[in-house]
Design a protein around this motif. Sequence first.
Motif, mmCIF file in Angstrom:
data_model
loop_
_atom_site.group_PDB
_atom_site.id
_atom_site.type_symbol
_atom_site.label_atom_id
_atom_site.label_comp_id
_atom_site.label_asym_id
_atom_site.label_seq_id
_atom_site.Cartn_x
_atom_site.Cartn_y
_atom_site.Cartn_z
ATOM 1 N N PRO A 9 2.225 -9.059 -6.594
ATOM 2 C CA PRO A 9 3.740 -8.786 -5.975
ATOM 3 C C PRO A 9 3.991 -9.904 -5.056
ATOM 4 N N VAL A 10 4.407 -10.914 -5.411
ATOM 5 C CA VAL A 10 4.686 -12.165 -4.436
ATOM 6 C C VAL A 10 5.631 -11.640 -3.360
ATOM 7 N N ASN A 11 6.825 -11.202 -3.476
ATOM 8 C CA ASN A 11 7.777 -10.852 -2.403
ATOM 9 C C ASN A 11 7.263 -9.924 -1.584
ATOM 10 N N ALA A 12 6.285 -8.936 -1.971
ATOM 11 C CA ALA A 12 5.696 -7.982 -0.993
ATOM 12 C C ALA A 12 4.594 -8.893 -0.225
ATOM 13 N N ILE A 13 4.047 -9.607 -0.916
ATOM 14 C CA ILE A 13 3.004 -10.238 0.110
ATOM 15 C C ILE A 13 3.576 -11.267 1.036
ATOM 16 N N LEU A 14 4.495 -12.067 0.772
ATOM 17 C CA LEU A 14 5.203 -12.784 1.661
ATOM 18 C C LEU A 14 6.163 -12.262 2.851
ATOM 19 N N VAL A 15 6.725 -11.245 2.341
ATOM 20 C CA VAL A 15 7.723 -10.525 3.372
ATOM 21 C C VAL A 15 6.733 -9.679 4.479
ATOM 22 N N PHE A 16 6.028 -9.061 3.850
ATOM 23 C CA PHE A 16 4.983 -8.396 4.764
ATOM 24 C C PHE A 16 4.004 -9.112 5.359
ATOM 25 N N GLY A 17 3.560 -10.494 4.922
ATOM 26 C CA GLY A 17 2.656 -11.222 5.603
ATOM 27 C C GLY A 17 3.534 -11.786 6.907
ATOM 28 N N ILE A 18 4.730 -12.101 6.604
ATOM 29 C CA ILE A 18 5.496 -12.452 7.790
ATOM 30 C C ILE A 18 5.669 -11.439 8.718
ATOM 31 N N LEU A 19 6.083 -10.243 8.465
ATOM 32 C CA LEU A 19 6.151 -9.293 9.123
ATOM 33 C C LEU A 19 4.765 -8.980 10.157
ATOM 34 N N MET A 20 3.703 -9.243 9.481
ATOM 35 C CA MET A 20 2.429 -8.842 10.357
ATOM 36 C C MET A 20 2.363 -10.159 11.004
ATOM 37 N N ALA A 21 2.678 -11.264 10.591
ATOM 38 C CA ALA A 21 2.625 -12.351 11.547
ATOM 39 C C ALA A 21 3.489 -12.263 12.869
ATOM 40 N N THR A 22 4.525 -11.791 12.585
ATOM 41 C CA THR A 22 5.447 -11.568 13.650
ATOM 42 C C THR A 22 5.057 -10.604 14.601
ATOM 43 N N MET A 23 4.228 -9.333 14.097
ATOM 44 C CA MET A 23 3.955 -8.427 15.112
ATOM 45 C C MET A 23 2.510 -9.038 15.933
ATOM 46 N N ALA A 24 2.103 -9.816 15.190
ATOM 47 C CA ALA A 24 0.668 -10.655 16.064
ATOM 48 C C ALA A 24 1.062 -11.619 16.901
ATOM 49 N N LEU A 25 2.442 -11.990 16.643
ATOM 50 C CA LEU A 25 3.145 -13.137 17.657
ATOM 51 C C LEU A 25 3.488 -12.623 18.904
ATOM 52 N N VAL A 26 3.875 -11.629 19.042
ATOM 53 C CA VAL A 26 4.612 -11.087 20.051
ATOM 54 C C VAL A 26 4.427 -9.705 20.679
ATOM 55 N N PHE A 27 3.598 -8.620 19.910
ATOM 56 C CA PHE A 27 3.137 -7.512 20.353
ATOM 57 C C PHE A 27 1.849 -7.444 21.083
ATOM 58 N N ASP A 28 1.900 -6.531 21.970
ATOM 59 C CA ASP A 28 0.609 -6.185 22.463
ATOM 60 C C ASP A 28 -0.022 -4.839 21.656
ATOM 61 N N LEU A 29 -1.039 -5.328 20.870
ATOM 62 C CA LEU A 29 -1.511 -4.162 19.870
ATOM 63 C C LEU A 29 -2.324 -3.474 20.472
ATOM 64 N N GLU A 30 -3.048 -3.650 21.782
ATOM 65 C CA GLU A 30 -4.156 -2.680 22.143
ATOM 66 C C GLU A 30 -3.397 -1.199 22.271
ATOM 67 N N ALA A 31 -2.251 -1.038 22.651
ATOM 68 C CA ALA A 31 -1.555 0.138 22.819
ATOM 69 C C ALA A 31 -1.309 0.672 21.452
ATOM 70 N N LEU A 32 -1.195 0.220 20.287
ATOM 71 C CA LEU A 32 -1.044 0.705 19.123
ATOM 72 C C LEU A 32 -2.270 0.758 18.298
ATOM 73 N N VAL A 33 -3.374 0.077 18.575
ATOM 74 C CA VAL A 33 -4.394 0.271 17.580
ATOM 75 C C VAL A 33 -4.763 1.694 17.461
ATOM 76 N N GLN A 34 -4.722 2.650 18.475
ATOM 77 C CA GLN A 34 -5.047 4.137 18.080
ATOM 78 C C GLN A 34 -4.128 4.695 17.030
ATOM 79 N N PHE A 35 -3.087 4.113 16.785
ATOM 80 C CA PHE A 35 -2.220 4.523 15.654
ATOM 81 C C PHE A 35 -2.938 4.457 14.306
ATOM 82 N N LEU A 36 -3.980 3.421 14.389
ATOM 83 C CA LEU A 36 -4.641 3.297 12.916
ATOM 84 C C LEU A 36 -5.432 4.328 12.655
ATOM 85 N N SER A 37 -5.960 5.163 13.418
ATOM 86 C CA SER A 37 -6.763 6.279 12.927
ATOM 87 C C SER A 37 -5.839 7.387 12.601
#
Length: 671
Positions: A367-395
């Motif tokens: 599913p190329v569309n899903a791979i590229l779109v969500f890969g870019i969204l994930m890259a955007t999150m890594a680019l600008v967000f401080d994820l330490e506060a959100l990591v617990q959400f994984l659990s």
Amino acid sequence: METCPRGCTPAVRFCQKLNRLKTLDDDMMATSLKRCLSTLDLTLLGVGGMVGSGLYVLTGTVAKDIVGPAVIVSFIIAGLASLLAAFCYAEFGARIPKTGSAYMFTYVSVGEVWAFLIGWNVILENMIGGAAVARAWSGYLDSIFNHAIQNFTETHIMQWNVPFLAHYPDLLAAGILVVASFFISFGVQVSSYLNHIFSTISMVVIIFILVFGFMLAEPANWSQKEGGFAPFGLSGILAGSATCFYAFVGFDVIASSSEEAKNPQKSVPIATAISLGLAAAAYILVSTVLTLMVPWHTLDPNSALADAFFRRGYSWAGVIVAIGSICAMNTVLLCNLFSLPRIVYAMAEDGLFFSFFARVNPITKVPVNAILVFGILMATMALVFDLEALVQFLSIGTLLAYTFVAASVIVLRFQPDKTSSKGTASTSPNPTAEPSDAPSESQTINEDSGELKQYESFSDKLQLVERQASTERREVGQLKAYWEPYLGQLLGDCEPGEVVGYCVLTIIVSSVSLCAVVEFGIKQLHLPIWSFTMLLVIFSLAYVLSLALIWLHEPQTSSKTFQVPLVPLTPAASILINIFLMMKLSYLTWIRFTVWIAVGLFVYFGYGIWHSKEGIRELQPKDMAARYVVLPSGSLVETVQSVQPDGQLDTSAHHINPSAASTAEEYAGNR
């Protein structure tokens, strides 16, 4: 799915729409994806998903701050708890070899809206997890170069001080995600080859750490002089187990890949067991080496292994450890980018998410569309967000998915199969029971033996329905014959699997109540001892009695695929452990979870419920077919069957004369 009668209220019809189940195809191996993954491929995917940066960071953090050298015991307990959830995923992955993991398993057993919410949470879990690993990868590599990348970015590009945003844009983390997404879009075999390379390097480094580390081991570091083996006692070991449990998150990538496995019925359970065993062995042995090399209270939580070798005078070994850490993080990154688009694809394929993501590239079969779109969204999150506060959400997303999958195992184990096939008809009084193939004319049985005769039509071939009371085995989901005299009047009128469904709901509610009382009863709620004890007894009894009541029903016994042992005990124990760990999370995590659920419901009611393929299937016209049942006395009963689009028959009886109806009732009473 059983349709609503004409007098049904709109509210009931709406609830039925929310809880409709996914109809599975007869050919479970049919797929638009490419089946090319072997057992080795799936095993390395599982190992790569579990053995990541946690091996190099989590072990030191838990050992120093929570447990001490007894972190070994914590990992053993956490591994056993993870095994319960892994059993459930292995059964579903082998039984339903379709992509989607927890989303798909919930859809076929619990209901549509619950499946959507599970998938919605797994999507966010993978996005945050992938972005967090990318930032950790970037930070680790930056630390090797004395933070030159961070200093250059802050000085020459930009920096900001905004809440929930990183201090500077992490271009390296975003770049690695974009590059990885690009490679994964080339096909599942490319992803598998990359994972093979990084997993092999990571395992070689782990072997180096174990061999060289045991050569440097000093048993005195476990002595009473250094605080002993378990300086924080049993409570520390249990608290450490709750943290170590998250080290084993990642084996669900195997179930997500089952639609691309060559032989999922065998490879999924085997790969799950081997990968979980390898991951548990790696965590336990590395923790042993780490706490024997240096005293546990002197560990550096940020880079425990590299620092341990440095302090023993082998700084060059730190370079090897760094290489292993980066490769391990690469495997976790690949697993996140591998499983996330496939969950999105499964939801879009079912019509619950935007159809744009259901498109599969005809050449690469991904599913190329899903791979590229969500890969870019994930890259955007890594680019600008401080994820330490959100990591617990994984659990919370992971634990919720584990809980629903475990509950689904119990529901499906005590539920008649709902497979469908052209030209079959239900021979059970229950319309949801598994249809059986029509017997041939050579199977004719003497009318004097007391069996029913069934005809497709007056001019069509004869079908016979054998219902011998003396030799009949109870249907799946019904009360066992031994308990019929005792509980038959109370539970005998329930549909097969109905009582089990209510018991599973009771298990979940009692587990939530029990864990809430244990976690908050004395400290937060200030309950007196008698009240605390009474609540514990009540909820424990509800939990145990529900298990006992489930056990009194007939399970499915004939299966060609792997089955979870000791059902319902194993899934119920997994449910209890998962809910207990969810109670340990902070209230901010629960607030964020509630907000995300609200957004998900908005998407579902705005798009998913209107484009659901199961909903479209229900609206399609149904063909009617008449069948006739001849009783031994010669009376005739007509049954009218609506033929579903997938061939499944919905049967309702119509008596063509009063005498036939009375004869049927008399015959049933005599039986």
